[in-house]
Write a protein that holds these residues in place. Structure first.
Motif, mmCIF file in Angstrom:
data_model
loop_
_atom_site.group_PDB
_atom_site.id
_atom_site.type_symbol
_atom_site.label_atom_id
_atom_site.label_comp_id
_atom_site.label_asym_id
_atom_site.label_seq_id
_atom_site.Cartn_x
_atom_site.Cartn_y
_atom_site.Cartn_z
ATOM 1 N N ARG A 94 -1.355 -0.677 44.324
ATOM 2 C CA ARG A 94 -0.542 -1.779 44.856
ATOM 3 C C ARG A 94 -0.288 -2.867 43.816
ATOM 4 N NH1 ARG A 94 -5.722 -2.872 46.692
ATOM 5 N NH2 ARG A 94 -6.402 -5.071 46.679
ATOM 6 N N ARG A 128 7.239 2.015 41.506
ATOM 7 C CA ARG A 128 7.579 2.293 42.909
ATOM 8 C C ARG A 128 8.467 3.525 43.008
ATOM 9 N NH1 ARG A 128 7.194 -0.885 47.411
ATOM 10 N NH2 ARG A 128 8.432 -0.191 49.209
ATOM 11 N N GLY A 153 0.514 2.341 48.491
ATOM 12 C CA GLY A 153 1.243 1.168 48.012
ATOM 13 C C GLY A 153 0.694 -0.155 48.512
ATOM 14 N N GLN A 154 -0.091 -0.145 49.593
ATOM 15 C CA GLN A 154 -0.576 -1.401 50.164
ATOM 16 C C GLN A 154 -2.090 -1.553 50.128
ATOM 17 O OE1 GLN A 154 1.111 -2.230 54.058
ATOM 18 N NE2 GLN A 154 2.979 -1.144 53.557
ATOM 19 N N GLU A 207 6.515 -2.612 42.721
ATOM 20 C CA GLU A 207 7.472 -3.631 43.129
ATOM 21 C C GLU A 207 7.289 -3.892 44.626
ATOM 22 O OE1 GLU A 207 9.940 -6.456 43.152
ATOM 23 O OE2 GLU A 207 9.942 -5.350 41.257
ATOM 24 N N ARG A 208 7.237 -5.173 45.007
ATOM 25 C CA ARG A 208 6.939 -5.514 46.392
ATOM 26 C C ARG A 208 8.173 -5.593 47.293
ATOM 27 N NH1 ARG A 208 1.768 -7.418 47.363
ATOM 28 N NH2 ARG A 208 0.381 -6.543 45.784
ATOM 29 N N ASP A 209 9.353 -5.852 46.733
ATOM 30 C CA ASP A 209 10.521 -6.106 47.579
ATOM 31 C C ASP A 209 11.275 -4.841 47.971
ATOM 32 O OD1 ASP A 209 11.805 -5.344 45.295
ATOM 33 O OD2 ASP A 209 12.879 -7.226 44.973
#
Length: 378
Positions: free
Chosen positions: A257, A308, A251-252, A261-263
């Motif tokens: 990535r 995600r 994910g990173q 969704e980042r949050d």
């Protein structure tokens, strides 16, 4: 008020000095002036004394607030021992009372990963953490006992009795003369595997739920999830699954990535579908399904939250497929991992696991094992 008092005093002086002619008037004025004088003295005493009382009360309250709670802990007669959970990224220390009751807690971000191999740094961090706590018996678990930790506490091979881990602890002394016992980790030769820190949660689980320790299975989610089979209070075998680490790396640091969704929000429907899929996929199929996330985000209206949810569901579903279906399962953890894993159990139609708070189990285990080392009551 001061002006009125000065007037009354001057009137009284005039009467006493005979400046009032009438004797009848003189008696009345003398009585009135004497009354005024008594009132003035009472008022003056109140003005002089009340501020001292108020200031004294304020000083006592301020002194009580200003005196650090931790200074009062130095001579706390209820403190029995200190428990320390020293991981890779951070360290937590608890001052424990009777029955493992938490009296105080300290945290520091200098985990083993930041000070690996630096014996002096470990000692300095520990002395800072417990500087104003009573010098009571202390026990630690986790990466502080790794090869790159303060001192190596050698692994104990499975099968091993959980309560017996206390007898294999090693002891170090800090620069300020504080002694700290450090618990060992557990290892398995075939297939090769290790754990360090999770074994302490298993000790707490055995104390909290003897039925699980008698014949059960523990799932400890995290960066490297642990699956441990328990029999008669012993760890008989276990497996590590890097679900959390895979999720973070993909994910990173991977191409995925750009699709996630980042949050932290995820689409529940996408998660549920992916759990069912992940539980049935073989290893090669799983890796192909992971890249499918990127393709769908480019070719379809596949939202970042759905991506995600799918990544998390695929990895968790694949992990849960490895669990023993015959034993009752205890889910040991805290934070954000408990909810999605509990949901995945429901999606797969499996009985809900019994959930235990990992931090509470660590504290209970450290208090119990420290008491065993002392030969004292908990």
């Amino acid at each position: 008020m001061a002006a009125r008092v000065r007037f009354r005093r001057s009137a009284y002086s005039a009467v006493v000095k005979g400046k009032v002619a009438s004797s009848g008037t003189l008696g009345l004025l003398v009585s009135l002036a004497a009354w005024f004088e008594r009132m003035a003295r009472t008022h003056d005493r109140g003005r002089r004394q009340r501020p001292r009382r108020v200031l004294s009360q304020r000083f006592e309250r301020t002194r009580s607030r200003a005196m650090p709670q931790n200074r009062r802990r130095q001579n706390d007669p209820t403190a029995r021992r200190i428990g320390v959970d020293w991981g890779t990224t951070h360290v937590r220390a608890w001052l424990l009372g009777a029955g493992g009751r938490v009296l105080d807690v300290r945290r520091d971000d200098r985990g083993m990963g930041r000070i690996a191999g630096d014996e002096a740094a470990f000692g300095a961090v520990y002395d800072t953490l417990v500087a104003d706590w009573p010098d009571v018996p202390a026990l630690a678990c986790g990466m502080v006992g790794a090869r790159q930790g303060w001192i190596e506490a050698p692994y104990v091979e499975v099968p091993t009795a959980l309560i017996g881990l206390a007898s294999r602890a090693v002891t170090v002394t800090s620069p300020k003369g504080r002694r700290l016992a450090i618990l060992p980790g557990i290892c398995q030769r075939e297939p090769a595997d290790v754990m360090r820190g999770e074994e302490t949660k298993l000790v707490g689980l055995a104390l909290e739920a003897p039925d699980v320790a008698s014949s059960g299975f523990a799932l400890l989610p995290g960066t490297h999830s642990k699956h441990a089979a328990l029999e008669e209070g012993c760890v008989v075998h276990f497996r590590s699954v890097p679900t959390g680490e895979l999720f973070d790396v993909l994910g990173q640091h991977s191409l995925l990535r750009f699709s996630l969704e980042r949050d932290g929000a995820y689409d529940a429907i996408a998660f549920d579908d992916a759990v069912l899929e992940g539980a049935t996929l073989r290893a090669g199929e799983l890796t192909a399904a992971l890249f499918n996330l990127r393709a769908r985000s480019l070719l379809e209206a596949f939202s970042p939250a759905a991506a995600r949810g799918r990544l998390s569901g695929l990895l968790i579903g694949a992990e849960l497929a490895l669990l023993d279906r015959e034993r009752p399962i205890a889910l040991v953890g805290s934070g954000g991992m408990i909810e999605p894993i509990s949901r995945a159990f429901r999606v797969l139609g499996r009985p809900a696991p019994r959930v235990f708070d990992g931090d509470a189990l660590v504290r209970r285990a450290l208090a119990h094992l420290a008491a065993l080392l002392e030969g004292a009551d908990i």
